[in-house]
Design a protein around this motif. Sequence first.
Motif, PDB file in Angstrom:
ATOM      1  N   PHE A 180       1.615 -10.562  -6.854  1.00 27.69           N
ATOM      2  CA  PHE A 180       1.503  -9.902  -5.542  1.00 27.69           C
ATOM      3  C   PHE A 180       2.169  -8.531  -5.549  1.00 27.69           C
ATOM      4  CE2 PHE A 180       4.888  -9.232  -2.457  1.00 27.69           C
ATOM      5  CZ  PHE A 180       5.999  -9.722  -3.113  1.00 27.69           C
ATOM      6  N   LYS A 181       2.976  -8.230  -6.572  1.00 24.85           N
ATOM      7  CA  LYS A 181       3.679  -6.945  -6.616  1.00 24.85           C
ATOM      8  C   LYS A 181       2.728  -5.746  -6.660  1.00 24.85           C
ATOM      9  CE  LYS A 181       8.137  -8.052  -6.653  1.00 24.85           C
ATOM     10  NZ  LYS A 181       8.185  -9.533  -6.742  1.00 24.85           N
ATOM     11  N   ASP A 182       1.478  -5.945  -7.066  1.00 23.15           N
ATOM     12  CA  ASP A 182       0.531  -4.823  -7.053  1.00 23.15           C
ATOM     13  C   ASP A 182       0.350  -4.269  -5.637  1.00 23.15           C
ATOM     14  OD1 ASP A 182      -0.086  -4.747  -9.815  1.00 23.15           O
ATOM     15  OD2 ASP A 182      -1.384  -6.495  -9.570  1.00 23.15           O
ATOM     16  N   ARG A 183       0.515  -5.123  -4.650  1.00 24.79           N
ATOM     17  CA  ARG A 183       0.353  -4.676  -3.244  1.00 24.79           C
ATOM     18  C   ARG A 183       1.462  -3.703  -2.846  1.00 24.79           C
ATOM     19  NH1 ARG A 183      -3.015  -8.283  -0.415  1.00 24.79           N
ATOM     20  NH2 ARG A 183      -3.497 -10.169  -1.579  1.00 24.79           N
ATOM     21  N   VAL A 184       2.701  -4.089  -3.113  1.00 27.41           N
ATOM     22  CA  VAL A 184       3.830  -3.255  -2.703  1.00 27.41           C
ATOM     23  C   VAL A 184       3.867  -1.956  -3.504  1.00 27.41           C
ATOM     24  CG1 VAL A 184       5.276  -5.048  -1.702  1.00 27.41           C
ATOM     25  CG2 VAL A 184       5.323  -4.714  -4.173  1.00 27.41           C
ATOM     26  N   VAL A 185       3.501  -2.052  -4.773  1.00 30.56           N
ATOM     27  CA  VAL A 185       3.535  -0.874  -5.637  1.00 30.56           C
ATOM     28  C   VAL A 185       2.444   0.125  -5.254  1.00 30.56           C
ATOM     29  CG1 VAL A 185       3.130  -0.096  -8.018  1.00 30.56           C
ATOM     30  CG2 VAL A 185       4.715  -1.979  -7.556  1.00 30.56           C
ATOM     31  N   SER A 186       1.280  -0.371  -4.881  1.00 33.95           N
ATOM     32  CA  SER A 186       0.185   0.516  -4.484  1.00 33.95           C
ATOM     33  C   SER A 186       0.597   1.363  -3.272  1.00 33.95           C
ATOM     34  CB  SER A 186      -1.056  -0.335  -4.167  1.00 33.95           C
ATOM     35  OG  SER A 186      -2.213   0.441  -4.123  1.00 33.95           O
ATOM     36  N   VAL A 187       1.278   0.755  -2.317  1.00 38.48           N
ATOM     37  CA  VAL A 187       1.749   1.506  -1.140  1.00 38.48           C
ATOM     38  C   VAL A 187       2.915   2.433  -1.530  1.00 38.48           C
ATOM     39  CG1 VAL A 187       2.781   1.347   1.159  1.00 38.48           C
ATOM     40  CG2 VAL A 187       0.993  -0.269   0.479  1.00 38.48           C
ATOM     41  N   ALA A 188       3.865   1.912  -2.302  1.00 43.25           N
ATOM     42  CA  ALA A 188       5.053   2.711  -2.657  1.00 43.25           C
ATOM     43  C   ALA A 188       4.673   3.940  -3.486  1.00 43.25           C
ATOM     44  CB  ALA A 188       6.059   1.856  -3.425  1.00 43.25           C
ATOM     45  N   LEU A 189       3.758   3.771  -4.442  1.00 43.54           N
ATOM     46  CA  LEU A 189       3.379   4.916  -5.281  1.00 43.54           C
ATOM     47  C   LEU A 189       2.512   5.918  -4.512  1.00 43.54           C
ATOM     48  CD1 LEU A 189       4.835   3.425  -7.458  1.00 43.54           C
ATOM     49  CD2 LEU A 189       2.946   3.844  -9.024  1.00 43.54           C
ATOM     50  N   SER A 190       1.736   5.420  -3.564  1.00 42.45           N
ATOM     51  CA  SER A 190       0.994   6.348  -2.702  1.00 42.45           C
ATOM     52  C   SER A 190       1.983   7.186  -1.898  1.00 42.45           C
ATOM     53  CB  SER A 190       0.066   5.578  -1.753  1.00 42.45           C
ATOM     54  OG  SER A 190      -0.927   4.887  -2.499  1.00 42.45           O
ATOM     55  N   ALA A 191       3.041   6.545  -1.378  1.00 41.62           N
ATOM     56  CA  ALA A 191       4.074   7.276  -0.634  1.00 41.62           C
ATOM     57  C   ALA A 191       4.807   8.243  -1.562  1.00 41.62           C
ATOM     58  CB  ALA A 191       5.065   6.293   0.003  1.00 41.62           C
ATOM     59  N   ALA A 192       5.098   7.792  -2.785  1.00 44.60           N
ATOM     60  CA  ALA A 192       5.807   8.650  -3.758  1.00 44.60           C
ATOM     61  C   ALA A 192       5.035   9.945  -3.975  1.00 44.60           C
ATOM     62  CB  ALA A 192       5.981   7.914  -5.080  1.00 44.60           C
ATOM     63  N   ARG A 193       3.731   9.823  -4.142  1.00 44.19           N
ATOM     64  CA  ARG A 193       2.891  11.007  -4.339  1.00 44.19           C
ATOM     65  C   ARG A 193       2.910  11.906  -3.115  1.00 44.19           C
ATOM     66  NH1 ARG A 193      -2.881   9.577  -6.869  1.00 44.19           N
ATOM     67  NH2 ARG A 193      -2.434  10.255  -8.996  1.00 44.19           N
ATOM     68  N   GLU A 194       2.824  11.289  -1.942  1.00 44.81           N
ATOM     69  CA  GLU A 194       2.813  12.085  -0.707  1.00 44.81           C
ATOM     70  C   GLU A 194       4.132  12.835  -0.532  1.00 44.81           C
ATOM     71  OE1 GLU A 194       1.628   9.299   2.340  1.00 44.81           O
ATOM     72  OE2 GLU A 194      -0.244   8.898   1.279  1.00 44.81           O
ATOM     73  N   PHE A 195       5.218  12.244  -1.000  1.00 45.53           N
ATOM     74  CA  PHE A 195       6.518  12.920  -0.909  1.00 45.53           C
ATOM     75  C   PHE A 195       6.730  13.915  -2.053  1.00 45.53           C
ATOM     76  CE2 PHE A 195       7.892   8.992   1.550  1.00 45.53           C
ATOM     77  CZ  PHE A 195       8.013   9.657   2.760  1.00 45.53           C
ATOM     78  N   GLY A 196       5.804  13.965  -2.999  1.00 48.07           N
ATOM     79  CA  GLY A 196       5.884  14.954  -4.070  1.00 48.07           C
ATOM     80  C   GLY A 196       6.648  14.530  -5.318  1.00 48.07           C
ATOM     81  N   PHE A 197       6.945  13.242  -5.450  1.00 49.60           N
ATOM     82  CA  PHE A 197       7.638  12.786  -6.659  1.00 49.60           C
ATOM     83  C   PHE A 197       6.682  12.784  -7.852  1.00 49.60           C
ATOM     84  CE2 PHE A 197      10.238  10.789  -3.344  1.00 49.60           C
ATOM     85  CZ  PHE A 197      11.522  11.044  -3.807  1.00 49.60           C
ATOM     86  N   THR A 198       7.228  13.022  -9.027  1.00 47.40           N
ATOM     87  CA  THR A 198       6.413  12.946 -10.241  1.00 47.40           C
ATOM     88  C   THR A 198       6.864  11.821 -11.160  1.00 47.40           C
ATOM     89  OG1 THR A 198       7.828  14.595 -11.300  1.00 47.40           O
ATOM     90  CG2 THR A 198       5.840  15.401 -10.192  1.00 47.40           C
ATOM     91  N   THR A 199       8.016  11.229 -10.842  1.00 47.89           N
ATOM     92  CA  THR A 199       8.495  10.083 -11.626  1.00 47.89           C
ATOM     93  C   THR A 199       8.811   8.935 -10.675  1.00 47.89           C
ATOM     94  OG1 THR A 199       9.458  11.496 -13.332  1.00 47.89           O
ATOM     95  CG2 THR A 199      10.287   9.243 -13.207  1.00 47.89           C
ATOM     96  N   VAL A 200       8.295   7.744 -11.006  1.00 47.91           N
ATOM     97  CA  VAL A 200       8.593   6.563 -10.201  1.00 47.91           C
ATOM     98  C   VAL A 200       9.429   5.609 -11.050  1.00 47.91           C
ATOM     99  CG1 VAL A 200       6.551   6.778  -8.753  1.00 47.91           C
ATOM    100  CG2 VAL A 200       6.418   5.421 -10.849  1.00 47.91           C
ATOM    101  N   ALA A 201      10.236   4.801 -10.386  1.00 48.81           N
ATOM    102  CA  ALA A 201      11.147   3.921 -11.108  1.00 48.81           C
ATOM    103  C   ALA A 201      11.363   2.647 -10.308  1.00 48.81           C
ATOM    104  CB  ALA A 201      12.483   4.638 -11.336  1.00 48.81           C
ATOM    105  N   CYS A 202      11.941   1.636 -10.964  1.00 48.54           N
ATOM    106  CA  CYS A 202      12.275   0.403 -10.240  1.00 48.54           C
ATOM    107  C   CYS A 202      13.265  -0.439 -11.025  1.00 48.54           C
ATOM    108  CB  CYS A 202      11.022  -0.440  -9.965  1.00 48.54           C
ATOM    109  SG  CYS A 202      10.316  -1.225 -11.423  1.00 48.54           S
ATOM    110  N   ALA A 203      13.929  -1.332 -10.283  1.00 45.94           N
ATOM    111  CA  ALA A 203      14.661  -2.447 -10.879  1.00 45.94           C
ATOM    112  C   ALA A 203      13.756  -3.653 -10.685  1.00 45.94           C
ATOM    113  CB  ALA A 203      15.969  -2.671 -10.136  1.00 45.94           C
TER     114      ALA A 203
END
Length: 428
Positions: A129-152
């Motif tokens: 199910f983590k694909d759901r949360v990541v799809s939203v989080a990475l879309s937000a990351a792009r909108e905020f202008g980040f070029t590197t994403v990370a996680c624990a």
Amino acid sequence: MTPPTMSVLPALHPSATQLPSGPATGLRCRECGATYPLAPEHVCVECFGPLEVDYDLDALRRVTRKSVAAGPPSMWRYVGLLPAGHDEATRVSLGAGMTRLHRADNLGRELGMRRLWVKDDSGNPTHSFKDRVVSVALSAAREFGFTTVACASTGNLANAVAAHAAQANLGSVVLIPADLEAGKVVSTAVYGGTLVAVDGTYDDVNRLCAEIAGELPWAFVNVNLRPYYAEGSKTLGYEVAEQLGWRLPAQVVVPMASGSLLTKVDKAFGEFGTLGLVEPSPYAVFGAQASGCAPISAAFRAGHDVVTPVRPATIAKSLAIGNPADGGYALDSVRRTGGAVADVPDEEIVAGIRLLASTEGIFAETAGGVTVATLRRLLDGGLLDPAVETVLLNTGDGLKTLDAVAPVVGPTATIAPSLEAFRKAGLA
Ligand SMILES: *Cc1c(COP(=O)(O)O)cnc(C)c1O
Ligand SMILES: [Zn+2]
């Protein structure tokens, strides 16, 4: 279109913001109610409470059954209820969502239940199910202008972040406890990002990530982007309701790590009622944990509102969060809806995996074993009603945690390639 130069642009400092269009209006503190503009932030500066996405209710009301049905066959059909991904050109998606809702009559019969369904999120692109949360989080990351994403990560988040980042041409840095299952390590490393194994528990890794997030301009999906990340889990609840024919089940059983998914399934059901997408009807939310890491279950049993951290020791590594960030809110959801929480030891987790596989043909990872075994416990304890419609969430794929069942399943017989040997083995 994303400019091809994206990966060489300097990353924006996390305090730089770019307002995503959509129904989200800002962030709100879950404790004191202080409000903030939409930004890559997750903690209230007034009281250190967690921030949650705030919406314009009138904007949410524009979502109808018809508008949803006209959307793509993925979680993005609910984009009108999400805080990011409104511009298809920058949306990050591998097509997660619209996983099957499987009618589990065999398992139901085995457990003495009348109407049981399994929502099988192992069918997502990276099999959890983590694909759901990541799809939203990475879309937000792009909108905020980040070029590197990370996680624990406890494993599945690592897979999902690495895969989505690869496809979206974002850099990824994934930190995991060094003792994770080989299947989860390999299926993260294969996507080619940076993978760091840390000698410590998930809680140690998470603390390290919070420190790194203060130093580097990276989008940590479950730290500074947590408010956006968490909203992705709502789509699991939305889909259950839509797939039942636009109505809510009477009971839902949810595995818990941080407790976030459980709170968001509750939120999704509530929103659908408020927005008139379903006839509001009572539902009870139940939480499942492994006994080797059951801080939320222990607090439930003791009647506490506050969760006391534990040191995890269980084969259900994807759920092994000893200090669950949303534990208190998960308890709220469970108690407010008249549900319950229970936990199961490792032997029952293995039995749960085998029971789901042998009755329904669904091979779940350890988290699914936890959920099936906990359902049985809740029934045995008279805490869950066997007579009303119940949905069990299977959140991950058994192929990633083969070690859990490998010692107890195997060939029925090993024989020479002759009819005689087959006969002698007594198989027919
Ligand atoms: C992450 C995860 C969960 C639950 O996560 P929460 O932190 O409670 O939202 C459940 N099942 C699997 C397989 C997971 O990977
Ligand atoms: Zn606050």
